[in-house]
Design a protein around this motif. Sequence first.
Motif, mmCIF file in Angstrom:
data_model
loop_
_atom_site.group_PDB
_atom_site.id
_atom_site.type_symbol
_atom_site.label_atom_id
_atom_site.label_comp_id
_atom_site.label_asym_id
_atom_site.label_seq_id
_atom_site.Cartn_x
_atom_site.Cartn_y
_atom_site.Cartn_z
ATOM 1 N N UNK A 18 0.798 -1.288 -0.106
ATOM 2 C CA UNK A 18 0.079 0.047 0.001
ATOM 3 C C UNK A 18 0.804 1.356 0.241
ATOM 4 N N UNK A 19 1.655 1.383 0.605
ATOM 5 C CA UNK A 19 3.019 2.348 1.008
ATOM 6 C C UNK A 19 3.431 2.588 -0.633
ATOM 7 N N UNK A 20 3.960 1.505 -1.223
ATOM 8 C CA UNK A 20 4.440 1.561 -2.645
ATOM 9 C C UNK A 20 3.308 2.215 -3.462
ATOM 10 N N UNK A 21 2.213 1.787 -3.672
ATOM 11 C CA UNK A 21 1.254 2.217 -4.285
ATOM 12 C C UNK A 21 0.895 3.834 -4.048
ATOM 13 N N UNK A 22 0.894 4.036 -2.913
ATOM 14 C CA UNK A 22 0.456 5.546 -2.323
ATOM 15 C C UNK A 22 1.753 6.606 -2.876
ATOM 16 N N UNK A 23 2.894 6.278 -2.817
ATOM 17 C CA UNK A 23 4.058 6.829 -3.247
ATOM 18 C C UNK A 23 4.270 6.877 -4.653
ATOM 19 N N UNK A 24 4.287 5.799 -5.358
ATOM 20 C CA UNK A 24 4.746 5.770 -6.582
ATOM 21 C C UNK A 24 3.657 5.678 -7.836
ATOM 22 N N UNK B 270 -0.090 6.596 -6.946
ATOM 23 C CA UNK B 270 -1.250 7.595 -6.796
ATOM 24 C C UNK B 270 -0.853 8.965 -6.526
ATOM 25 N N UNK B 271 0.533 9.115 -6.265
ATOM 26 C CA UNK B 271 1.011 10.239 -6.026
ATOM 27 C C UNK B 271 1.102 11.009 -7.366
ATOM 28 N N UNK B 272 0.484 12.319 -7.366
ATOM 29 C CA UNK B 272 0.351 13.153 -8.919
ATOM 30 C C UNK B 272 1.738 13.602 -8.961
ATOM 31 N N UNK B 273 2.795 13.851 -8.021
ATOM 32 C CA UNK B 273 3.915 14.453 -8.296
ATOM 33 C C UNK B 273 4.926 13.711 -8.722
ATOM 34 N N UNK B 274 4.569 12.453 -8.601
ATOM 35 C CA UNK B 274 5.629 11.247 -9.107
ATOM 36 C C UNK B 274 5.798 11.288 -10.546
#
Length: 317
Positions: A305-311, A313-317
């Motif tokens: 879940x942390x990987x999904x949120x970070x890479x 779902x994050x619009x800035x990525x």
Amino acid sequence: MNNIDTLKLTSDMRYYSENGGERSQRVGNILKRVTQIQELLSGKFSLVFVTDKGMGKTSVINYMLDLMYEKEIKTKSGRKSVVYQDVLETGSGATTTAETEIIQSTSNYCEIEIVPSSKDEVEELLRSFAKYIFKEVNTEFQGYSLIAPELFRAMRNMTGLKEVEREGEERIDLAKELAKKYSLDSYVLFENEIFKMANLENRIKTEFTFIRGEDEKKSIRSISNKINLMSIDDIPLPKKVIVKLRKDIFDFDTLGCIDKIIDTRGLESGVVATDRKDIRELFKKDKDKIIVLIDKFNSPSQSIMKLIDTYICDDDY
């Protein structure tokens, strides 16, 4: 849609993007995306498996590449039975010491190549191992350091400081027995001895070639397992292990655009996945990786879940 149809479609879209009046911009945007997709489809990709330890990613890879062989066993009743044995080591987790890359061999033989970890990386791991053991013996020591279980096991095997059973005695931890010989203010001497026992300067063997035949897969399993355990005296600690399969074992042409399978080291519970450098590298904006996240159904992995949120779902990525 074949290549001729695709070329005609892009040609028509290019015409309308230049001459379509009000529709030009919209068609131009679609054309840009179609062109990007065409470029992607013309290339080759790495299929990368990421998950928590013990979730079965290595088992999936063994099954997908037919990396199994028949093994005869004896049942409790004394009867003989045949089971299928995985070539790449599987178990309850923490079996993969380094990222494993499976590719097509360019020769007529299966091969394994070790890409060594850097001198600084190995020394840092040995230092963490030494600090952990020293803290276990000297509770007042301030240099406690955590290390992943598969790497901790590798450090034990590299130094020969294993847990052993002696007849008539309790299980003995050779690392702790060594640490007991040093006083609290003699940690540096203990660390130096750990480095000496690791025998880093003689760990130079990085390639294995396998004889073709009915025991070929069995031999690959044996060497692969020993590399993960670091139980071969003259191999370096791997940063990456490259398994090269000859076409008679597995033909990568059957996977179409996939020319490489990557089995990552499992994610640790209690450790933030995004803190691991190898995981961060996977999610760079390279176009040649297809990342497969494996998880169980009943309770989602916090690491995943942390990987999904970070890479993702994050619009800035």
